[in-house]
Motif scaffolding. Structure first.
Motif, PDB file in Angstrom:
ATOM      1  N   MET A 149     -60.523  20.824   0.374  1.00 27.83           N
ATOM      2  CA  MET A 149     -60.308  22.299   0.393  1.00 27.83           C
ATOM      3  C   MET A 149     -59.181  22.906   1.152  1.00 27.83           C
ATOM      4  O   MET A 149     -58.486  23.800   0.834  1.00 27.83           O
ATOM      5  CB  MET A 149     -61.653  23.204   0.865  1.00 27.83           C
ATOM      6  CG  MET A 149     -61.540  24.579   0.735  1.00 27.83           C
ATOM      7  SD  MET A 149     -61.536  25.160  -0.854  1.00 27.83           S
ATOM      8  CE  MET A 149     -62.274  26.765  -0.727  1.00 27.83           C
ATOM      9  N   GLU A 150     -59.003  22.221   2.455  1.00 32.05           N
ATOM     10  CA  GLU A 150     -57.772  22.656   3.641  1.00 32.05           C
ATOM     11  C   GLU A 150     -56.491  22.362   2.724  1.00 32.05           C
ATOM     12  O   GLU A 150     -55.748  23.456   3.001  1.00 32.05           O
ATOM     13  CB  GLU A 150     -57.939  21.997   4.665  1.00 32.05           C
ATOM     14  CG  GLU A 150     -59.339  22.546   5.725  1.00 32.05           C
ATOM     15  CD  GLU A 150     -59.408  21.732   6.978  1.00 32.05           C
ATOM     16  OE1 GLU A 150     -58.352  21.409   7.773  1.00 32.05           O
ATOM     17  OE2 GLU A 150     -60.382  20.987   7.135  1.00 32.05           O
ATOM     18  N   LYS A 151     -56.623  21.125   1.954  1.00 31.91           N
ATOM     19  CA  LYS A 151     -55.211  20.906   1.569  1.00 31.91           C
ATOM     20  C   LYS A 151     -54.861  21.999   0.380  1.00 31.91           C
ATOM     21  O   LYS A 151     -53.752  22.523   0.296  1.00 31.91           O
ATOM     22  CB  LYS A 151     -55.204  19.562   0.924  1.00 31.91           C
ATOM     23  CG  LYS A 151     -53.975  19.031   0.338  1.00 31.91           C
ATOM     24  CD  LYS A 151     -54.029  17.487  -0.201  1.00 31.91           C
ATOM     25  CE  LYS A 151     -52.708  17.125  -0.817  1.00 31.91           C
ATOM     26  NZ  LYS A 151     -52.750  15.843  -1.250  1.00 31.91           N
ATOM     27  N   PHE A 152     -55.849  22.331  -0.562  1.00 33.97           N
ATOM     28  CA  PHE A 152     -55.764  23.290  -1.465  1.00 33.97           C
ATOM     29  C   PHE A 152     -54.942  24.623  -0.797  1.00 33.97           C
ATOM     30  O   PHE A 152     -54.280  25.303  -1.561  1.00 33.97           O
ATOM     31  CB  PHE A 152     -56.926  23.583  -2.265  1.00 33.97           C
ATOM     32  CG  PHE A 152     -56.882  24.800  -3.212  1.00 33.97           C
ATOM     33  CD1 PHE A 152     -56.231  24.520  -4.483  1.00 33.97           C
ATOM     34  CD2 PHE A 152     -57.593  25.949  -2.907  1.00 33.97           C
ATOM     35  CE1 PHE A 152     -56.165  25.584  -5.352  1.00 33.97           C
ATOM     36  CE2 PHE A 152     -57.500  26.987  -3.461  1.00 33.97           C
ATOM     37  CZ  PHE A 152     -56.828  26.808  -4.755  1.00 33.97           C
ATOM     38  N   LEU A 153     -55.796  25.117  -0.068  1.00 34.76           N
ATOM     39  CA  LEU A 153     -55.431  26.356   0.841  1.00 34.76           C
ATOM     40  C   LEU A 153     -54.239  26.286   1.379  1.00 34.76           C
ATOM     41  O   LEU A 153     -53.463  27.343   1.346  1.00 34.76           O
ATOM     42  CB  LEU A 153     -56.414  26.667   2.020  1.00 34.76           C
ATOM     43  CG  LEU A 153     -57.996  26.868   1.411  1.00 34.76           C
ATOM     44  CD1 LEU A 153     -59.088  27.130   2.766  1.00 34.76           C
ATOM     45  CD2 LEU A 153     -58.151  28.375   0.747  1.00 34.76           C
ATOM     46  N   ARG A 154     -53.767  25.138   1.888  1.00 32.11           N
ATOM     47  CA  ARG A 154     -52.310  24.778   2.600  1.00 32.11           C
ATOM     48  C   ARG A 154     -51.316  25.087   1.255  1.00 32.11           C
ATOM     49  O   ARG A 154     -50.286  25.657   1.568  1.00 32.11           O
ATOM     50  CB  ARG A 154     -52.304  23.860   3.309  1.00 32.11           C
ATOM     51  CG  ARG A 154     -52.620  23.768   4.856  1.00 32.11           C
ATOM     52  CD  ARG A 154     -52.080  22.779   5.737  1.00 32.11           C
ATOM     53  NE  ARG A 154     -51.784  21.703   5.295  1.00 32.11           N
ATOM     54  CZ  ARG A 154     -52.591  20.496   4.687  1.00 32.11           C
ATOM     55  NH1 ARG A 154     -53.897  20.729   4.886  1.00 32.11           N
ATOM     56  NH2 ARG A 154     -52.269  19.551   4.099  1.00 32.11           N
ATOM     57  N   ILE A 155     -51.719  24.590   0.148  1.00 29.84           N
ATOM     58  CA  ILE A 155     -50.737  24.467  -0.890  1.00 29.84           C
ATOM     59  C   ILE A 155     -50.418  25.687  -1.400  1.00 29.84           C
ATOM     60  O   ILE A 155     -49.618  26.671  -1.812  1.00 29.84           O
ATOM     61  CB  ILE A 155     -50.993  23.201  -1.810  1.00 29.84           C
ATOM     62  CG1 ILE A 155     -50.821  21.870  -1.145  1.00 29.84           C
ATOM     63  CG2 ILE A 155     -50.273  23.395  -3.049  1.00 29.84           C
ATOM     64  CD1 ILE A 155     -51.548  20.799  -2.101  1.00 29.84           C
ATOM     65  N   LEU A 156     -51.545  26.410  -1.693  1.00 24.09           N
ATOM     66  CA  LEU A 156     -51.752  27.859  -2.061  1.00 24.09           C
ATOM     67  C   LEU A 156     -50.775  28.595  -1.345  1.00 24.09           C
ATOM     68  O   LEU A 156     -50.260  29.362  -1.799  1.00 24.09           O
ATOM     69  CB  LEU A 156     -53.168  28.081  -2.431  1.00 24.09           C
ATOM     70  CG  LEU A 156     -53.252  29.651  -3.207  1.00 24.09           C
ATOM     71  CD1 LEU A 156     -52.803  29.570  -4.405  1.00 24.09           C
ATOM     72  CD2 LEU A 156     -55.055  30.012  -3.059  1.00 24.09           C
ATOM     73  N   SER A 157     -51.251  28.639  -0.084  1.00 25.55           N
ATOM     74  CA  SER A 157     -50.600  29.306   0.941  1.00 25.55           C
ATOM     75  C   SER A 157     -48.877  29.216   0.811  1.00 25.55           C
ATOM     76  O   SER A 157     -48.317  30.132   0.905  1.00 25.55           O
ATOM     77  CB  SER A 157     -50.956  29.343   2.299  1.00 25.55           C
ATOM     78  OG  SER A 157     -52.346  29.643   2.532  1.00 25.55           O
ATOM     79  N   ILE A 158     -48.626  27.906   0.894  1.00 31.51           N
ATOM     80  CA  ILE A 158     -47.072  27.538   0.784  1.00 31.51           C
ATOM     81  C   ILE A 158     -46.485  28.149  -0.326  1.00 31.51           C
ATOM     82  O   ILE A 158     -45.485  28.762  -0.347  1.00 31.51           O
ATOM     83  CB  ILE A 158     -47.015  26.017   0.939  1.00 31.51           C
ATOM     84  CG1 ILE A 158     -47.467  25.689   2.478  1.00 31.51           C
ATOM     85  CG2 ILE A 158     -45.608  25.677   0.543  1.00 31.51           C
ATOM     86  CD1 ILE A 158     -47.561  24.139   2.417  1.00 31.51           C
ATOM     87  N   VAL A 159     -47.178  28.016  -1.624  1.00 29.21           N
ATOM     88  CA  VAL A 159     -46.574  28.528  -2.881  1.00 29.21           C
ATOM     89  C   VAL A 159     -46.315  29.958  -2.701  1.00 29.21           C
ATOM     90  O   VAL A 159     -45.313  30.532  -3.253  1.00 29.21           O
ATOM     91  CB  VAL A 159     -47.351  28.046  -4.232  1.00 29.21           C
ATOM     92  CG1 VAL A 159     -47.281  28.739  -5.645  1.00 29.21           C
ATOM     93  CG2 VAL A 159     -47.477  26.633  -4.391  1.00 29.21           C
TER      94      VAL A 159
END
Length: 132
Positions: free
Chosen positions: A1-11
């Motif tokens: 979940m953290e990885k998804f949140l980081r990627i979403l934030s970065i995008v």
């Protein structure tokens, strides 16, 4: 979940940064707004008579700072969640102030405000996960 949140934030941070840097530069190059298909009439209810100052703020606050926050997130820096929250607040605040000043709401306002809310949410969840 953290990885998804980081990627979403970065995008979202990179998309916001690119949009703001390009628009900010165009407003600074041509403060009349014509390069963006606008006229200074759009600013009639604001304290501005040209797009120069809004362009500078857009470029630096929503452009450069979003890019720096994205890099911080990519590098997994400890302060990244807080920076994501701050950028979400700055983006949402920018949109609300813009709507008040120009007395207009368009689809881009809604999209960018929603991105601001998503950034605040992602940053908050990442912060909580880091504290756990």
């Amino acid at each position: 979940m953290e990885k998804f949140l980081r990627i979403l934030s970065i995008v979202f941070l990179v998309l916001t940064a690119l949009n703001a840097i390009i628009a900010g530069l165009l407003f600074m190059i041509d403060p009349s707004g014509s390069k963006m298909g606008m006229t200074v009439d759009y600013l009639q209810f604001s304290p501005f008579r040209s797009f120069l100052i809004p362009g500078l703020v857009l470029f630096s606050v929503n452009g450069i700072l979003s890019l720096l926050t994205a890099f911080s997130t990519i590098k997994h820096q400890a302060n990244a969640p807080a920076l994501i929250i701050i950028q979400g607040i700055l983006l949402g605040g920018w949109i609300l102030i813009q709507i008040i000043m120009v007395r207009d709401i368009n689809p881009l306002h809604i999209i960018m405000f929603t991105i601001g809310v998503i950034l605040v949410t992602c940053g908050t969840l990442l912060w909580k996960a880091a504290k756990a």
